[in-house]
Design a protein around this motif. Structure first.
Motif, mmCIF file in Angstrom:
data_model
loop_
_atom_site.group_PDB
_atom_site.id
_atom_site.type_symbol
_atom_site.label_atom_id
_atom_site.label_comp_id
_atom_site.label_asym_id
_atom_site.label_seq_id
_atom_site.Cartn_x
_atom_site.Cartn_y
_atom_site.Cartn_z
ATOM 1 N N THR A 117 -34.556 11.510 -38.732
ATOM 2 C CA THR A 117 -33.907 12.399 -39.688
ATOM 3 C C THR A 117 -33.815 13.842 -39.222
ATOM 4 O O THR A 117 -33.047 14.616 -39.790
ATOM 5 C CB THR A 117 -34.691 12.400 -41.012
ATOM 6 N N THR A 118 -34.584 14.226 -38.217
ATOM 7 C CA THR A 118 -34.596 15.628 -37.793
ATOM 8 C C THR A 118 -33.427 15.905 -36.861
ATOM 9 O O THR A 118 -33.278 15.241 -35.824
ATOM 10 C CB THR A 118 -35.914 15.950 -37.068
ATOM 11 N N GLU A 153 -43.630 20.197 -32.116
ATOM 12 C CA GLU A 153 -43.833 19.978 -33.551
ATOM 13 C C GLU A 153 -43.502 18.531 -33.876
ATOM 14 O O GLU A 153 -42.383 18.082 -33.630
ATOM 15 C CB GLU A 153 -42.931 20.923 -34.342
ATOM 16 N N ALA A 154 -44.492 17.827 -34.451
ATOM 17 C CA ALA A 154 -44.248 16.453 -34.879
ATOM 18 C C ALA A 154 -43.192 16.456 -35.976
ATOM 19 O O ALA A 154 -43.163 17.364 -36.808
ATOM 20 C CB ALA A 154 -45.534 15.821 -35.398
ATOM 21 N N ASN A 155 -42.336 15.460 -35.961
ATOM 22 C CA ASN A 155 -41.311 15.361 -36.986
ATOM 23 C C ASN A 155 -40.729 13.954 -36.952
ATOM 24 O O ASN A 155 -41.020 13.174 -36.052
ATOM 25 C CB ASN A 155 -40.208 16.414 -36.756
ATOM 26 N N HIS A 156 -39.912 13.641 -37.957
ATOM 27 C CA HIS A 156 -39.346 12.293 -38.093
ATOM 28 C C HIS A 156 -38.225 12.114 -37.079
ATOM 29 O O HIS A 156 -37.274 12.882 -37.063
ATOM 30 C CB HIS A 156 -38.821 12.132 -39.515
ATOM 31 N N ALA A 157 -38.368 11.082 -36.251
ATOM 32 C CA ALA A 157 -37.379 10.849 -35.203
ATOM 33 C C ALA A 157 -36.033 10.400 -35.761
ATOM 34 O O ALA A 157 -35.024 10.456 -35.069
ATOM 35 C CB ALA A 157 -37.900 9.789 -34.226
ATOM 36 N N ASP A 216 -39.249 19.300 -29.373
ATOM 37 C CA ASP A 216 -39.722 18.033 -28.809
ATOM 38 C C ASP A 216 -40.337 18.253 -27.429
ATOM 39 O O ASP A 216 -39.627 18.488 -26.446
ATOM 40 C CB ASP A 216 -38.545 17.053 -28.725
ATOM 41 N N ASN A 229 -41.427 6.303 -34.115
ATOM 42 C CA ASN A 229 -40.460 7.047 -34.923
ATOM 43 C C ASN A 229 -40.925 8.462 -35.257
ATOM 44 O O ASN A 229 -40.503 9.041 -36.256
ATOM 45 C CB ASN A 229 -40.091 6.265 -36.192
ATOM 46 N N ALA A 230 -41.813 9.009 -34.420
ATOM 47 C CA ALA A 230 -42.250 10.390 -34.606
ATOM 48 C C ALA A 230 -41.997 11.200 -33.343
ATOM 49 O O ALA A 230 -42.386 10.793 -32.246
ATOM 50 C CB ALA A 230 -43.739 10.432 -34.956
ATOM 51 N N ILE A 231 -41.325 12.330 -33.490
ATOM 52 C CA ILE A 231 -41.221 13.275 -32.377
ATOM 53 C C ILE A 231 -42.639 13.727 -32.039
ATOM 54 O O ILE A 231 -43.437 14.005 -32.936
ATOM 55 C CB ILE A 231 -40.344 14.474 -32.785
ATOM 56 N N ALA A 232 -42.994 13.781 -30.771
ATOM 57 C CA ALA A 232 -44.360 14.131 -30.374
ATOM 58 C C ALA A 232 -44.694 15.563 -30.775
ATOM 59 O O ALA A 232 -43.837 16.447 -30.765
ATOM 60 C CB ALA A 232 -44.523 13.953 -28.869
ATOM 61 N N ARG A 257 -35.315 20.434 -33.706
ATOM 62 C CA ARG A 257 -36.477 19.829 -33.044
ATOM 63 C C ARG A 257 -37.183 20.790 -32.094
ATOM 64 O O ARG A 257 -36.556 21.643 -31.478
ATOM 65 C CB ARG A 257 -36.041 18.595 -32.230
#
Lengths: 396, 396
Positions: free
Chosen positions: A220-221, A214-218, A228, A264-267, A226
């Motif tokens: 703040t998450t 799941e994409a997410n903010h690297a 990841d 800055n994005a989780i893949a 996560r």
């Protein structure tokens, strides 16, 4: 001859070659092949699958002795993998001419298209199509990274994709195929031999591992929130090396694609391609199963959906013993016989035609790299050996 | 207003946004901003760094109250990160108009350029340039993945790159900057609040890890002859998670590039980008040092040359307490105050201007993803809160 081919498709940055199937560099290599054939008065033709042939003698007479290899490359490949076999074939014919050898069987040189599979992800497309090991329907579905399909790519290069498919009549006219290739390991260097003969090709294949997270903010998450996929991928890369080491096999992740691939994005998705090979089918099955198991287990811990797709597979190839022994005899009988982990058009053809392979020493073992090299005297020894084999098989 | 902005730069495949700086999608977003300003009779201007401003009152009078955010996105970003702050700013001005509030200080809305750094690898370029935290020389050296430099990109978008640089006069005319932003975590969801106020921004940065190995054939190179950088990379990815977990910090590898990136070639180079953040400088230093150490150690085992480059860094930002307390008072005093790991233009400006941030609840915590969302009633609460703050700060 060699120097004319050298600059084609060479990157000025890496020094490596990017002669991918049906690109401008490939078209230039093909023009070189045709010019070499015509300058020697050889009969030139392109078969229905875009493979190029240069004939000395009557192509339709049957029982022909064919040699050759391929001219395309992997991304940033070396100068020898493929081209050494084609150049040596022309040089061997020149040597037969110099020896005033009289052919009693037709002789031909072939340049098989898209051996490396660098563009469409499937290796040996030209020989697979000819041998009926790849259906034209499947071939037409192949698409490159830019979304260009194989038929379009052939058409752009000036070839007709309408007729691709099995070519049994052509293969039936071949009595023996001998491919010369630079060795892609250090066996000959370790034994101190310039030339070797292939015994077999290890079974090998390509598997695509898709890790969906799941994409997410690297920034703040929370770690615990996560999913990841990079973690599952990383763990699988290390598992592949471990399984291969324990089994005495090979397993490599050399290609990756990441979405969205932002710093800055989780893949959301990591896609990794596994290349694995082993001496026998059972070992290969065990290695790949072990890697898949590791991927699923780590994926479950990371909340990742893991999917594994086998993209290509080539079973073990044991080259025909009669031809192999004859080739060895023609080379004086003291030539090392060795297996290889690399796939070749010779491996594909061996199902339809008696086939043999000659290897030329690779002093570093490095291949699929700009650093790939071979000594000039070894290359010349290769030409002599190939000429000896062609003379013994096809001349009076 | 929101619905006009929604389709711009949205991928029909992922549903995510690709509004990268100075691309066509960014130009369309900027046209939207200008149209919103002009339709309200606000004074519109573009500053020397390409940031857009919409003024209610005299820009030169000084002591202005400015709100706003950014319109660009990460690759496949969500709809709210950035645009929610800009749209809410226009809506808050509409609300002040409806309340018949009389401004006693100039009011402005700003759209800062290239906040995400998705194209050139450096975040907050527009605000950094204005605040003198990025020199024009350094900015002119920024190049995107296709080799297009920042000046060329600005020019292609119709902006003049010749005048970029610090803008102290402009910043001196700002008495307070308030940025509204969707929360990029679940703190407000966990406490059950629609609105929060920022206390601080964690120190954060980007480090590029280059793992240099040796390209070779994946099917023939013995494991013991390999220098495979993918192994060192994989181990470092897992080390980053471990170091972050032990320190209560964040560390993410979300972007990778591989050469030559062929299925049957051992990589010659794997490049991974680390994003890391922590509550304080000392912790962040410790985490990054631990990851570097792991990379060097594993690299030494794999025969890999490891180089680490810090590409960007932002120290801890503690928002001014006077303005923060005043904002809290204007919101009724019962608003949670929370830190964030995400960088913002507000963090850059805080070094030059009294600055505060409002967060709107994110029910899933997901950000930098097409799945990013916020409830409509929370967004409306955000507009009301921002209007309350602007009215309290700038109106009689």
């Amino acid at each position: 001859m060699w120097t004319e081919l050298l600059p084609i498709g060479r990157s000025s940055v890496s020094g490596g070659y990017r002669r991918h199937a049906w690109t401008g560099a490939d078209v230039d290599c093909r023009a070189w092949f045709e010019a070499q054939a015509r300058s020697r008065g050889l009969g030139f033709e392109v078969d229905r699958n875009g493979n190029q042939w240069a004939w000395l003698g009557d192509p339709t007479a049957g029982d022909a002795v064919v040699t050759g290899s391929h001219l395309d490359s992997v991304p940033d490949g070396g100068a020898f993998d493929g081209p050494l076999g084609v150049v040596s074939s022309f040089a061997a014919l020149d040597e037969l001419h110099a020896r005033k050898a009289q052919p009693t069987r037709p002789l031909a040189i072939v340049n098989f298209g898209d051996e490396e599979g660098a563009r469409f992800g499937l290796a040996c497309v030209g020989s697979r199509l000819a041998a009926g090991q790849l259906t034209p329907e499947k071939a037409r579905e192949l698409v490159d990274a830019d979304g260009v399909g194989l038929p379009q790519a052939m058409e752009n290069a000036g070839y007709d994709p309408g007729a691709i498919g099995p070519d049994p009549e052509r293969l039936a006219r071949i009595g023996a195929f001998v491919e010369l290739h630079v060795e892609q390991g250090r066996s000959l260097d370790l034994t101190g031999d310039a030339i070797g003969i292939a015994s077999s090709i290890w079974p090998h294949g390509r598997w695509r591992f898709d890790f969906h997270g799941e994409a997410n903010h690297a920034g703040t998450t929370r770690l615990e929130d996560r999913r990841d996929p990079m973690l599952s991928y990383a763990d699988t890369v290390l598992a592949a090396r471990r399984e291969a080491r324990l089994a005495g096999a090979l397993a490599t992740f050399g290609k990756v694609s990441v979405e969205p691939n932002g710093v800055n994005a989780i893949a959301s998705l990591v896609r990794g391609w596994l290349d694995s090979r082993a001496a026998d089918q059972e070992t290969l099955d065990r290695v790949v199963a072990g890697i898949e198991q590791a991927a699923y287990e780590r994926g479950a811990r990371d909340g990742i959906d893991v999917r594994v797709t086998r993209e290509s597979f080539t079973p073990v190839v044991e080259f025909e013993h009669a031809l192999r022994d004859e080739v060895a005899k023609l080379l004086g009988g003291v030539v090392p016989v060795l297996p290889t982990g690399a796939g070749h058009d010779a491996g594909i053809l061996s199902a339809s035609v008696p086939t043999a392979m000659l290897f030329v020493r690779n002093p570093t073992g490095v291949s699929h790299s700009p650093a790939e090299t071979a000594a000039e005297e070894d290359c010349l020894a290769g030409v002599t050996a190939l000429a000896d084999v062609l003379e013994g098989l096809a001349c009076s």
